[in-house]
Structures are given as C-alpha cells and as structure tokens.
Design a protein around this motif. Sequence first.
Motif, PDB file in Angstrom:
ATOM      1  N   LYS A 517       9.024  -8.404  18.365  1.00 20.30           N
ATOM      2  CA  LYS A 517      10.254  -8.943  17.774  1.00 20.30           C
ATOM      3  C   LYS A 517      11.481  -8.498  18.562  1.00 20.30           C
ATOM      4  O   LYS A 517      12.368  -9.307  18.878  1.00 20.30           O
ATOM      5  CB  LYS A 517      10.353  -8.483  16.314  1.00 20.30           C
ATOM      6  CG  LYS A 517      11.607  -8.952  15.599  1.00 20.30           C
ATOM      7  CD  LYS A 517      11.620  -8.446  14.162  1.00 20.30           C
ATOM      8  CE  LYS A 517      12.911  -8.861  13.458  1.00 20.30           C
ATOM      9  NZ  LYS A 517      12.953  -8.341  12.049  1.00 20.30           N
ATOM     10  N   GLU A 518      11.541  -7.195  18.900  1.00 17.57           N
ATOM     11  CA  GLU A 518      12.685  -6.680  19.645  1.00 17.57           C
ATOM     12  C   GLU A 518      12.692  -7.201  21.081  1.00 17.57           C
ATOM     13  O   GLU A 518      13.758  -7.368  21.684  1.00 17.57           O
ATOM     14  CB  GLU A 518      12.669  -5.150  19.627  1.00 17.57           C
ATOM     15  CG  GLU A 518      12.867  -4.568  18.229  1.00 17.57           C
ATOM     16  CD  GLU A 518      12.751  -3.059  18.221  1.00 17.57           C
ATOM     17  OE1 GLU A 518      12.342  -2.497  19.253  1.00 17.57           O
ATOM     18  OE2 GLU A 518      13.067  -2.442  17.178  1.00 17.57           O
ATOM     19  N   LEU A 519      11.507  -7.454  21.641  1.00 16.44           N
ATOM     20  CA  LEU A 519      11.429  -8.001  22.992  1.00 16.44           C
ATOM     21  C   LEU A 519      12.034  -9.399  23.020  1.00 16.44           C
ATOM     22  O   LEU A 519      12.785  -9.757  23.950  1.00 16.44           O
ATOM     23  CB  LEU A 519       9.970  -8.028  23.436  1.00 16.44           C
ATOM     24  CG  LEU A 519       9.685  -8.240  24.928  1.00 16.44           C
ATOM     25  CD1 LEU A 519      10.281  -7.115  25.758  1.00 16.44           C
ATOM     26  CD2 LEU A 519       8.185  -8.316  25.164  1.00 16.44           C
ATOM     27  N   ALA A 520      11.732 -10.207  22.031  1.00 15.01           N
ATOM     28  CA  ALA A 520      12.293 -11.555  21.950  1.00 15.01           C
ATOM     29  C   ALA A 520      13.789 -11.526  21.694  1.00 15.01           C
ATOM     30  O   ALA A 520      14.528 -12.416  22.143  1.00 15.01           O
ATOM     31  CB  ALA A 520      11.581 -12.348  20.860  1.00 15.01           C
ATOM     32  N   ALA A 521      14.264 -10.486  20.998  1.00 13.36           N
ATOM     33  CA  ALA A 521      15.699 -10.361  20.716  1.00 13.36           C
ATOM     34  C   ALA A 521      16.474  -9.804  21.899  1.00 13.36           C
ATOM     35  O   ALA A 521      17.714  -9.851  21.917  1.00 13.36           O
ATOM     36  CB  ALA A 521      15.916  -9.486  19.485  1.00 13.36           C
ATOM     37  N   GLY A 522      15.772  -9.254  22.887  1.00 11.74           N
ATOM     38  CA  GLY A 522      16.439  -8.738  24.073  1.00 11.74           C
ATOM     39  C   GLY A 522      16.895  -7.304  23.976  1.00 11.74           C
ATOM     40  O   GLY A 522      17.629  -6.835  24.845  1.00 11.74           O
ATOM     41  N   LYS A 541      13.462 -12.671  25.904  1.00 16.97           N
ATOM     42  CA  LYS A 541      14.761 -13.330  25.818  1.00 16.97           C
ATOM     43  C   LYS A 541      15.228 -13.780  27.193  1.00 16.97           C
ATOM     44  O   LYS A 541      15.730 -14.895  27.366  1.00 16.97           O
ATOM     45  CB  LYS A 541      15.791 -12.385  25.196  1.00 16.97           C
ATOM     46  CG  LYS A 541      17.173 -13.016  25.063  1.00 16.97           C
ATOM     47  CD  LYS A 541      18.170 -12.062  24.444  1.00 16.97           C
ATOM     48  CE  LYS A 541      19.547 -12.736  24.317  1.00 16.97           C
ATOM     49  NZ  LYS A 541      20.560 -11.830  23.733  1.00 16.97           N
ATOM     50  N   ASP A 542      15.069 -12.903  28.218  1.00 20.49           N
ATOM     51  CA  ASP A 542      15.506 -13.256  29.576  1.00 20.49           C
ATOM     52  C   ASP A 542      14.738 -12.405  30.573  1.00 20.49           C
ATOM     53  O   ASP A 542      15.221 -11.381  31.049  1.00 20.49           O
ATOM     54  CB  ASP A 542      17.012 -13.039  29.722  1.00 20.49           C
ATOM     55  CG  ASP A 542      17.552 -13.651  31.022  1.00 20.49           C
ATOM     56  OD1 ASP A 542      16.762 -14.275  31.752  1.00 20.49           O
ATOM     57  OD2 ASP A 542      18.754 -13.477  31.299  1.00 20.49           O
ATOM     58  N   LEU A 543      13.519 -12.821  30.879  1.00 22.95           N
ATOM     59  CA  LEU A 543      12.671 -12.080  31.808  1.00 22.95           C
ATOM     60  C   LEU A 543      13.142 -12.333  33.243  1.00 22.95           C
ATOM     61  O   LEU A 543      13.210 -13.474  33.687  1.00 22.95           O
ATOM     62  CB  LEU A 543      11.206 -12.500  31.650  1.00 22.95           C
ATOM     63  CG  LEU A 543      10.194 -11.790  32.560  1.00 22.95           C
ATOM     64  CD1 LEU A 543      10.161 -10.300  32.272  1.00 22.95           C
ATOM     65  CD2 LEU A 543       8.806 -12.400  32.394  1.00 22.95           C
ATOM     66  N   GLY A 544      13.445 -11.258  33.954  1.00 22.97           N
ATOM     67  CA  GLY A 544      13.942 -11.416  35.311  1.00 22.97           C
ATOM     68  C   GLY A 544      13.026 -10.878  36.382  1.00 22.97           C
ATOM     69  O   GLY A 544      13.157 -11.228  37.557  1.00 22.97           O
ATOM     70  N   LEU A 545      12.043 -10.021  36.001  1.00 21.01           N
ATOM     71  CA  LEU A 545      11.171  -9.418  37.008  1.00 21.01           C
ATOM     72  C   LEU A 545       9.824  -9.098  36.374  1.00 21.01           C
ATOM     73  O   LEU A 545       9.757  -8.520  35.285  1.00 21.01           O
ATOM     74  CB  LEU A 545      11.797  -8.138  37.568  1.00 21.01           C
ATOM     75  CG  LEU A 545      10.980  -7.382  38.624  1.00 21.01           C
ATOM     76  CD1 LEU A 545      10.799  -8.218  39.896  1.00 21.01           C
ATOM     77  CD2 LEU A 545      11.632  -6.041  38.963  1.00 21.01           C
ATOM     78  N   LEU A 546       8.748  -9.486  37.056  1.00 21.26           N
ATOM     79  CA  LEU A 546       7.386  -9.157  36.643  1.00 21.26           C
ATOM     80  C   LEU A 546       6.763  -8.280  37.723  1.00 21.26           C
ATOM     81  O   LEU A 546       6.734  -8.654  38.896  1.00 21.26           O
ATOM     82  CB  LEU A 546       6.551 -10.419  36.443  1.00 21.26           C
ATOM     83  CG  LEU A 546       5.045 -10.202  36.227  1.00 21.26           C
ATOM     84  CD1 LEU A 546       4.791  -9.419  34.946  1.00 21.26           C
ATOM     85  CD2 LEU A 546       4.301 -11.538  36.224  1.00 21.26           C
ATOM     86  N   ILE A 547       6.256  -7.130  37.324  1.00 23.66           N
ATOM     87  CA  ILE A 547       5.598  -6.194  38.243  1.00 23.66           C
ATOM     88  C   ILE A 547       4.152  -6.053  37.803  1.00 23.66           C
ATOM     89  O   ILE A 547       3.875  -5.716  36.644  1.00 23.66           O
ATOM     90  CB  ILE A 547       6.292  -4.820  38.232  1.00 23.66           C
ATOM     91  CG1 ILE A 547       7.762  -4.961  38.668  1.00 23.66           C
ATOM     92  CG2 ILE A 547       5.568  -3.842  39.146  1.00 23.66           C
ATOM     93  CD1 ILE A 547       8.561  -3.681  38.505  1.00 23.66           C
TER      94      ILE A 547
END
Length: 555
Positions: A517-522, A541-547
Amino acid sequence: MREFEPGTQRSTDLVERVSIVPAREALPASGPELAARLQATWPGAQAVAETGSSSSIAEDLMRLAAGVPFPELEFYLPWLHPESATLLDYMPADCLVVADDWEAFEDTVQEFEEQALELRAEQIAARQLPADAPAPHVSWSDLQDQLSTMPLVILGGQQREEADSGLAADFAPGPRLGGQIPPLVDLLHKLRADGDHVVIVSRQAARLAELWGEHAPYHAPVELVDFVPQAGSALFVQGALAEGWVLRLEPHTKGAAEKRMHLLTDAEIFGWSRPEPRQRTLRRAAAAAPETAFEEFQPGDLVVHLEHGIGQFTELVTRTLHETEREYLLVIYENGDHLYVPITQADQLSRYIGPDERTPELSRLGSAEWPRARDQARRAAEVLAQELLDLYARRAAAPGYAFSADARWQQELAASFPYTETEDQQRAIAAVTEDMERPRPMDRLICGDVGYGKTEVALRAAFKAIADSKQVAILVPTTVLAQQHFQTFQRRLQAFPVRVEMLSRFRNAAQQRQIIKELAAGTIDIIIGTHRLVQADVQFKDLGLLIIDEEQRFG
C-alpha cells in the motif's frame, strides 16, 4: 646567486646562502684508513680473494685503499662510522615523540632487524664478512633505550608495560551509536547542557551539521581545527579518523563538575572505520608466446583445435623432422587418429568447455563434420548479433528519463563510504552515472567477484534515482540476500531522509499488505525483495530504477 626554475628556464629570487650536503652517506676519503684496518683485522680477506670465490672483496679493498668512490661503499658504513645514529640523535632531549601505532612500529623494526641479522649470518658463512663484523643497523633494544629518555605519547597499538604517564587515565572511549541519529541528537543535547566541548569528525559532516541545526545553532563544517570549540557547542569537521575519545580537561574535585572534550568520529556514530586503501596496481599483461598456451593442459584433457575440432590431449612429445628435433603436442581424435601440433602453434588449441557435464564425441580427422559445425555456429552467432543490434537500436531510440547531475547529497554519500574506491569501482560508478543522465533507458551489467564492491555501485545509483523523487526496486534471488541488502542500505542511508523497506517471507501477510500500500502511495523510496516484487499486486507510484542482483539465477 639566484634560484633557477627548470620548468620555465628562468632565474627567480636572490639567494644569500646555500647549504650543500654530501650526495651519499659514505665518503671515500676515509677509505685508505679503513682498508688498512680491515686487512689487519680480517686476514682471511686476501685468502678468500685469491681463491676466486669472492673476488669482489679484494676489489673493494683496492678501491678503499685508493680512496675512490664505488657503488658498494655504503656496505662498509659500520666500519667507516662505528657510532651509529638515528633520527632521535638529532632531536632535542625534551622533544615530544608521538607513536601513532606502537605495535606496528615495533613489528616493523624487529622484522627489519631479523632480516639484517639473517643476511649478516649468511655473508659470514660465505666468508664475505669477518666473524666479528659490526651490525649494520640500530637494534630494537637501542631504540627503546633512546625512547626511554624522551617524552613519549603512544596513541594506539600495544602499550608499553613500563609506561608510567598518567595521561592515559584522562582518556576514555566514546559511546557507540550504531548509526542511530536520534540517540546522537540526544547525546549532543546532553553534552551541550553539561557545558562540554564536542568535536565531530565525519565524512558526512555537512549532513550531520544540518540535522543538528534543526535543534541548535551550529557552525558550518570546517576542514582544519586550529582552535578549541566553545563549551556547550559542537564543532563539525569534514574528515576521517580511526576512532574518537573522551578527554577529561580538569581533575575531578569534590563538589565540582568535570569538564570534558568529546571527539566523535564515524566509528562511534555509524560504526565505520577510517577509509582503508583498496587500490590495486593494474599491470599491463605482457604478450605471451604461443607455446605458453599448452601449460594449462593436463594429459587426458579435452581440447579444441581451431581447424580439426574436439580431441584429447595426451602428452608433449619430441620428434625429428628433416634432422631437426622439435616438440609437439599429441592430440588423439576419433578412431585413434593422431595429430601432432607444433608447440609454436599451441595457441591453435583451447580447453573444451561444454554446455553440461556430458562428454562430447571426438571429431574425426579429414571429415567435413567440424568445418560444418563451425560454420553453423558462426552463422548462429551472426544471427544473434544482428538480433542484439536490433534490440539495442530500439532501446536507444526509446525515450527515457534523464536524471539530474549529482548534487551535494550524492557527494556526501560518496564521502561516507568507509573504504577507498577501487579503480574498477570508480569506472563502474562513473559509467552508471553517465547512463542515468542520458535521456534513454539504461541497461548495464556490473560484473565482479564477491567483495569487490558491486553493492556500493548499486547503492550510489539508487540514491541518484531517489534524489529525483523516483522509486527504486532491487530484485534478489534469496531471502537471506534480501535481508543483507536491506541492512546495508539502511545503514548507509541512515543520515538521509530515505525510507528503505523489504518485501520477502521475513514479512508476515499484514506487513506485506501495508508495504504494498505504501509502495503504491510513493512513501517508500527503495524496496528490496525476492520474486514477490514481480507479482501482480505490487504497484509503484513512480518507479525510476530496477536493480537485479545475480541476474543469472532468475533464468
């Protein structure tokens, strides 16, 4: 007289006086007297020289007697100057000597002394030195005797048993805060109320000063301390020290509060040590001769010949051809056929590496099977290369997000790294930074053995993404590895307003639902997890980097 600058070829300031010191430790003027003394006290020297087993001794004696310089003159220093001297002999008797690490100092001197004595014994046994030759060095016991007459402060390492200074009683170790910022703030409040002096030396001095500035006035961090901070204040210093201490400034008296000075370092605040060098000297590999290639082969090994295919290396043999004897590598093929590969063409062979543990069939000499298989592999490689080119061309044309250039917080994070970056780390970090600042998607593979600092490269990239208000996902193959990364990222980012969470079986169902829930809220900046991260209910909410760590383990 004027000073001369070789770089500009110009004369500069006037010089009224010049001191010219000898160019070497021994001067040949004392050679004739020494030669006569050696011949009188070491009658075996001439006999040894006459046997030819050590003619250099006779040559040295001749050059000493002639009073001429020669390269080995310094070997005779113990006879030229029987009274040895050290740096301590040139210091005033009341000069304060400070030992940074007494144990390392003692070990270094004793190791040198052992090597010198061993070499001296070998030379005496070889009759290259007289049996009563003086020792060419100052012994550890002599150094101890000199130091015992001078004021001595030992900052670290093993303490001397005979130390009688009361200075050590005034020092105490500082508290350990384990990277927790609230306890640090509470400690500074208490020390301020007690009127103590506080100096904080840290690689994150600027960030710590900002955090303390939310509670009390503070001075901007400095790099040089040439004054005692005021009582009840905290001085922040940009730098690194091994450890801190608490110093009692006034003797304890009944009814009077003690005044103390506190030195806090990254060791006390974060549990970090002073940066240790990890630089590796990179040497350019020398061009190897072709025949060195066979050194890795053992009898029975499967090998691949560039023109004839898979065979079995048997042995190194010698054959005579046209009255010339040469060495060959014997390789056995199907039906027992023999191939003799000249050792000068050993680079045509390579060790066989197959896709699995199955033993391959040997190639047949003279058949078209191997050339046909080789051509098929070449065509397949060309097709794969074309597919990769097309893929990367599409990626290069796809729009991406260009991250901002590194700001002050990135510099502070880099400065807080408790080691010195290796050259490979520096290149990898620079390459990743350059990729992230380009307006197209990044696809970079970082390779390295365990312990070579790949996690730090990933952490810098993650922090760069967070600085632009993007979220970061770190996918790992195991729960244990997720826990390790979670602890590492939490510890390294403790001083910054960054929230790190973990999604794995170490979290129960309720905790996982709250994290999602908090991940989706950012509100979560970095999420570290196993394959749970790629399930359908996980949204960003705004994924900018995948490692992805250990990508090969995901298939």
